[in-house]
Design a protein around this motif. Structure first.
Motif, PDB file in Angstrom:
ATOM      1  N   VAL A  75       0.837  -1.212   0.000  1.00 54.92           N
ATOM      2  CA  VAL A  75       0.000   0.000   0.000  1.00 54.92           C
ATOM      3  C   VAL A  75       0.867   1.255   0.000  1.00 54.92           C
ATOM      4  O   VAL A  75       0.593   2.227  -0.720  1.00 54.92           O
ATOM      5  N   ALA A  76       1.949   1.241   0.792  1.00 52.54           N
ATOM      6  CA  ALA A  76       2.836   2.400   0.834  1.00 52.54           C
ATOM      7  C   ALA A  76       3.523   2.622  -0.508  1.00 52.54           C
ATOM      8  O   ALA A  76       3.667   3.767  -0.965  1.00 52.54           O
ATOM      9  N   VAL A  77       3.937   1.544  -1.172  1.00 52.27           N
ATOM     10  CA  VAL A  77       4.594   1.668  -2.477  1.00 52.27           C
ATOM     11  C   VAL A  77       3.638   2.257  -3.504  1.00 52.27           C
ATOM     12  O   VAL A  77       3.978   3.197  -4.239  1.00 52.27           O
ATOM     13  N   SER A  78       2.421   1.710  -3.574  1.00 51.94           N
ATOM     14  CA  SER A  78       1.454   2.234  -4.548  1.00 51.94           C
ATOM     15  C   SER A  78       1.095   3.680  -4.254  1.00 51.94           C
ATOM     16  O   SER A  78       0.987   4.514  -5.164  1.00 51.94           O
ATOM     17  N   GLY A  79       0.929   4.018  -2.978  1.00 48.60           N
ATOM     18  CA  GLY A  79       0.594   5.401  -2.627  1.00 48.60           C
ATOM     19  C   GLY A  79       1.705   6.375  -2.961  1.00 48.60           C
ATOM     20  O   GLY A  79       1.436   7.491  -3.424  1.00 48.60           O
ATOM     21  N   TYR A  80       2.947   5.967  -2.757  1.00 49.79           N
ATOM     22  CA  TYR A  80       4.071   6.865  -3.064  1.00 49.79           C
ATOM     23  C   TYR A  80       4.173   7.115  -4.564  1.00 49.79           C
ATOM     24  O   TYR A  80       4.400   8.256  -5.000  1.00 49.79           O
ATOM     25  N   VAL A  81       4.001   6.058  -5.367  1.00 49.52           N
ATOM     26  CA  VAL A  81       4.079   6.225  -6.819  1.00 49.52           C
ATOM     27  C   VAL A  81       2.934   7.103  -7.312  1.00 49.52           C
ATOM     28  O   VAL A  81       3.123   7.966  -8.187  1.00 49.52           O
ATOM     29  N   VAL A  82       1.746   6.915  -6.764  1.00 47.14           N
ATOM     30  CA  VAL A  82       0.607   7.747  -7.173  1.00 47.14           C
ATOM     31  C   VAL A  82       0.857   9.207  -6.812  1.00 47.14           C
ATOM     32  O   VAL A  82       0.611  10.123  -7.612  1.00 47.14           O
ATOM     33  N   ALA A  83       1.364   9.454  -5.622  1.00 46.02           N
ATOM     34  CA  ALA A  83       1.633  10.832  -5.211  1.00 46.02           C
ATOM     35  C   ALA A  83       2.717  11.479  -6.060  1.00 46.02           C
ATOM     36  O   ALA A  83       2.694  12.699  -6.294  1.00 46.02           O
ATOM     37  N   ALA A  84       3.664  10.692  -6.551  1.00 48.68           N
ATOM     38  CA  ALA A  84       4.788  11.254  -7.297  1.00 48.68           C
ATOM     39  C   ALA A  84       4.497  11.430  -8.781  1.00 48.68           C
ATOM     40  O   ALA A  84       5.079  12.314  -9.420  1.00 48.68           O
ATOM     41  N   ARG A  85       3.594  10.605  -9.365  1.00 50.52           N
ATOM     42  CA  ARG A  85       3.477  10.601 -10.815  1.00 50.52           C
ATOM     43  C   ARG A  85       2.047  10.767 -11.344  1.00 50.52           C
ATOM     44  O   ARG A  85       1.818  10.577 -12.521  1.00 50.52           O
ATOM     45  N   ARG A  86       1.091  11.127 -10.529  1.00 48.07           N
ATOM     46  CA  ARG A  86      -0.243  11.339 -11.075  1.00 48.07           C
ATOM     47  C   ARG A  86      -0.406  12.790 -11.517  1.00 48.07           C
ATOM     48  O   ARG A  86       0.304  13.697 -11.051  1.00 48.07           O
ATOM     49  N   VAL A  87      -1.340  13.008 -12.421  1.00 49.35           N
ATOM     50  CA  VAL A  87      -1.699  14.359 -12.864  1.00 49.35           C
ATOM     51  C   VAL A  87      -2.764  14.879 -11.898  1.00 49.35           C
ATOM     52  O   VAL A  87      -3.917  14.461 -11.952  1.00 49.35           O
ATOM     53  N   HIS A  88      -2.384  15.775 -11.011  1.00 48.54           N
ATOM     54  CA  HIS A  88      -3.278  16.190  -9.927  1.00 48.54           C
ATOM     55  C   HIS A  88      -4.522  16.909 -10.442  1.00 48.54           C
ATOM     56  O   HIS A  88      -5.568  16.869  -9.791  1.00 48.54           O
ATOM     57  N   SER A  89      -4.435  17.562 -11.585  1.00 45.18           N
ATOM     58  CA  SER A  89      -5.582  18.299 -12.103  1.00 45.18           C
ATOM     59  C   SER A  89      -6.536  17.425 -12.909  1.00 45.18           C
ATOM     60  O   SER A  89      -7.614  17.886 -13.276  1.00 45.18           O
ATOM     61  N   ALA A  90      -6.153  16.183 -13.205  1.00 45.46           N
ATOM     62  CA  ALA A  90      -7.006  15.297 -14.002  1.00 45.46           C
ATOM     63  C   ALA A  90      -8.102  14.708 -13.116  1.00 45.46           C
ATOM     64  O   ALA A  90      -7.855  14.378 -11.950  1.00 45.46           O
ATOM     65  N   PRO A  91      -9.314  14.549 -13.644  1.00 48.52           N
ATOM     66  CA  PRO A  91     -10.402  14.023 -12.798  1.00 48.52           C
ATOM     67  C   PRO A  91     -10.178  12.589 -12.355  1.00 48.52           C
ATOM     68  O   PRO A  91     -10.576  12.211 -11.254  1.00 48.52           O
ATOM     69  N   TRP A  92      -9.528  11.760 -13.195  1.00 50.50           N
ATOM     70  CA  TRP A  92      -9.350  10.364 -12.814  1.00 50.50           C
ATOM     71  C   TRP A  92      -8.292  10.196 -11.720  1.00 50.50           C
ATOM     72  O   TRP A  92      -8.229   9.154 -11.076  1.00 50.50           O
ATOM     73  N   SER A  93      -7.446  11.206 -11.516  1.00 52.58           N
ATOM     74  CA  SER A  93      -6.388  11.064 -10.515  1.00 52.58           C
ATOM     75  C   SER A  93      -6.938  11.073  -9.092  1.00 52.58           C
ATOM     76  O   SER A  93      -6.239  10.667  -8.156  1.00 52.58           O
ATOM     77  N   ARG A  94      -8.174  11.518  -8.919  1.00 53.94           N
ATOM     78  CA  ARG A  94      -8.759  11.567  -7.575  1.00 53.94           C
ATOM     79  C   ARG A  94      -9.383  10.240  -7.163  1.00 53.94           C
ATOM     80  O   ARG A  94      -9.926  10.137  -6.064  1.00 53.94           O
ATOM     81  N   SER A  95      -9.335   9.233  -8.026  1.00 60.05           N
ATOM     82  CA  SER A  95      -9.983   7.963  -7.709  1.00 60.05           C
ATOM     83  C   SER A  95      -9.215   7.146  -6.679  1.00 60.05           C
ATOM     84  O   SER A  95      -9.771   6.222  -6.089  1.00 60.05           O
ATOM     85  N   TYR A  96      -7.927   7.469  -6.451  1.00 56.08           N
ATOM     86  CA  TYR A  96      -7.136   6.660  -5.520  1.00 56.08           C
ATOM     87  C   TYR A  96      -7.704   6.748  -4.110  1.00 56.08           C
ATOM     88  O   TYR A  96      -7.796   5.734  -3.411  1.00 56.08           O
ATOM     89  N   ALA A  97      -8.091   7.948  -3.693  1.00 54.22           N
ATOM     90  CA  ALA A  97      -8.655   8.097  -2.351  1.00 54.22           C
ATOM     91  C   ALA A  97      -9.955   7.308  -2.212  1.00 54.22           C
ATOM     92  O   ALA A  97     -10.223   6.727  -1.147  1.00 54.22           O
ATOM     93  N   ALA A  98     -10.746   7.251  -3.290  1.00 52.50           N
ATOM     94  CA  ALA A  98     -11.992   6.474  -3.230  1.00 52.50           C
ATOM     95  C   ALA A  98     -11.696   4.989  -3.063  1.00 52.50           C
ATOM     96  O   ALA A  98     -12.395   4.286  -2.315  1.00 52.50           O
ATOM     97  N   PHE A  99     -10.661   4.491  -3.726  1.00 53.78           N
ATOM     98  CA  PHE A  99     -10.316   3.078  -3.594  1.00 53.78           C
ATOM     99  C   PHE A  99      -9.739   2.788  -2.208  1.00 53.78           C
ATOM    100  O   PHE A  99      -9.942   1.693  -1.675  1.00 53.78           O
ATOM    101  N   VAL A 100      -9.029   3.745  -1.632  1.00 49.85           N
ATOM    102  CA  VAL A 100      -8.539   3.554  -0.262  1.00 49.85           C
ATOM    103  C   VAL A 100      -9.710   3.438   0.706  1.00 49.85           C
ATOM    104  O   VAL A 100      -9.739   2.559   1.582  1.00 49.85           O
ATOM    105  N   ARG A 101     -10.695   4.318   0.539  1.00 47.88           N
ATOM    106  CA  ARG A 101     -11.881   4.226   1.405  1.00 47.88           C
ATOM    107  C   ARG A 101     -12.637   2.916   1.174  1.00 47.88           C
ATOM    108  O   ARG A 101     -13.160   2.315   2.123  1.00 47.88           O
TER     109      ARG A 101
END
Length: 361
Positions: free
Chosen positions: A39-65
């Protein structure tokens, strides 16, 4: 750090192969330390390489919940329905509901042991980690670009999925806008009445956008299919159906001790047949590709890091199952095996080799 244009970003298929590799690695262990590391590895990669302004980039928090909800549901069932895991450390004894004789093996209430809760926690954490890894792929891969990687046989289904993912942010924005408008007018925006007053305009707007999009897609030739000979259609159906059955049988063989000898060959044969069926089925939807995604060294390293993590953890699960599946009877504290942990850390490579995406304006 210099940013690269979107055309130079990694292909979405590379992100999906990386994330699915981590998900497969999560299925090979119940060690909570390794799962937390995934989980820590996937979260770090998402935080480092996602496009923060893209709508699909916000789905990670939904999957964590969603993963946390799955873990809570698994613990609830362990408490409410009991567990087959024997234990000696009783935490609490709930009133037990008597059940008829035909419901033998099912228990509601009764004695809750620490061993049963720990086993349920391990099991739920594994499923939660799998969902979070899939959520990492959703947050990193552009769904519109992923559509170009689909075979022709799945193009229509892929279009439907991409349209759904594209319209979802609009629905959320409509709900927020309508609720804010009702609050400004002093009208309730909560409860059943508020839900109906907000939901109906949102549904109306979604239908209008759907009709307009359908007309635009029809004007551009979406949904046109080519004529295919009946023999080709029958061969396609036979290969696809037979391949899927082979994949199911091979997967079952790999998951059981009795089918270890035939599981992998049947799985590979089923995959080959299914891919051949998809290749033939693509003749119904001839397509051209504009600026196809190019696989460079960074894309191959990203995909290989996830696949290597899955392969190494699968090998470790065979050679040292005790380290990857800590026992709960007797109840012992899990330890962190070094080699499997190093295999999981290979999943961090995309955070350093993948290009930094360009933020949309």
């Amino acid at each position: 750090m210099a940013r690269v244009p979107r055309s130079a970003a990694l292909p979405p298929a590379a992100w999906w192969l990386w994330a699915l590799g981590l998900a497969v690695a999560a299925t090979r262990t119940t060690n909570p330390l390794l799962l937390a590391l995934l989980v820590a590895v996937s979260g770090y990669v998402v935080a480092a390489r996602r496009v923060h302004s893209a709508p699909w980039s916000r789905s990670y928090a939904a999957f964590v919940r969603l993963g946390l909800a799955v873990l809570a549901i698994r613990l609830f069932f362990a408490v409410a329905l009991g567990s087959p895991i024997p234990g000696t450390h009783t935490l609490v004894t709930l009133p037990e509901v008597p059940l008829p004789h035909w419901a033998q093996g099912i228990r509601i209430g009764g004695r809750i042991t620490a061993e049963a809760l720990v086993f349920a926690c391990y099991d739920g954490l594994r499923l939660a980690t799998l969902l979070i890894c899939v959520g990492a792929a959703n947050a990193l891969a552009n769904p519109a670009r992923l559509l170009k990687s689909l075979p022709g046989a799945l193009y229509e289904a892929g279009v439907a999925v991409v349209v759904t993912l594209t319209f979802a942010p609009h629905l959320v924005a409509d709900v927020r806008r309508l609720r804010a408008a009702r609050r400004l007018r002093g009208r309730p925006d909560r409860g059943v009445a508020g839900l109906l007053q907000v939901g109906l305009p949102v549904l109306e707007g979604a239908l209008e956008r759907s009709v307009a999009l359908a007309a635009a897609m029809d004007a551009r030739g979406f949904g046109r299919t080519a004529e295919v000979a009946p023999a080709v259609r029958r061969t396609t159906a036979a290969l696809t159906l037979g391949g899927l059955l082979g994949v199911c049988a091979g997967t079952y063989g790999l998951l059981t001790a009795e089918g270890g000898t035939y599981g992998l060959p049947v799985l590979l044969a089923g995959l080959a047949a299914a891919l051949a069926g998809l290749k033939l089925g693509g003749r119904r939807s001839p397509r051209t590709r504009y600026r196809p995604d190019l696989w460079g060294v960074r894309a191959w390293v990203t995909a290989a890091s996830g696949i290597a993590a899955a392969a190494l953890l699968s090998l470790a699960a065979v050679r040292d199952p005790g380290a990857l599946h800590p026992g709960v009877v007797p109840l012992t504290a899990p330890s962190l095996p070094l080699l499997p942990a190093a295999a999981v850390l290979l999943g961090l490579l995309p955070a350093f080799v993948a290009p930094v995406p360009e933020e949309s304006s």
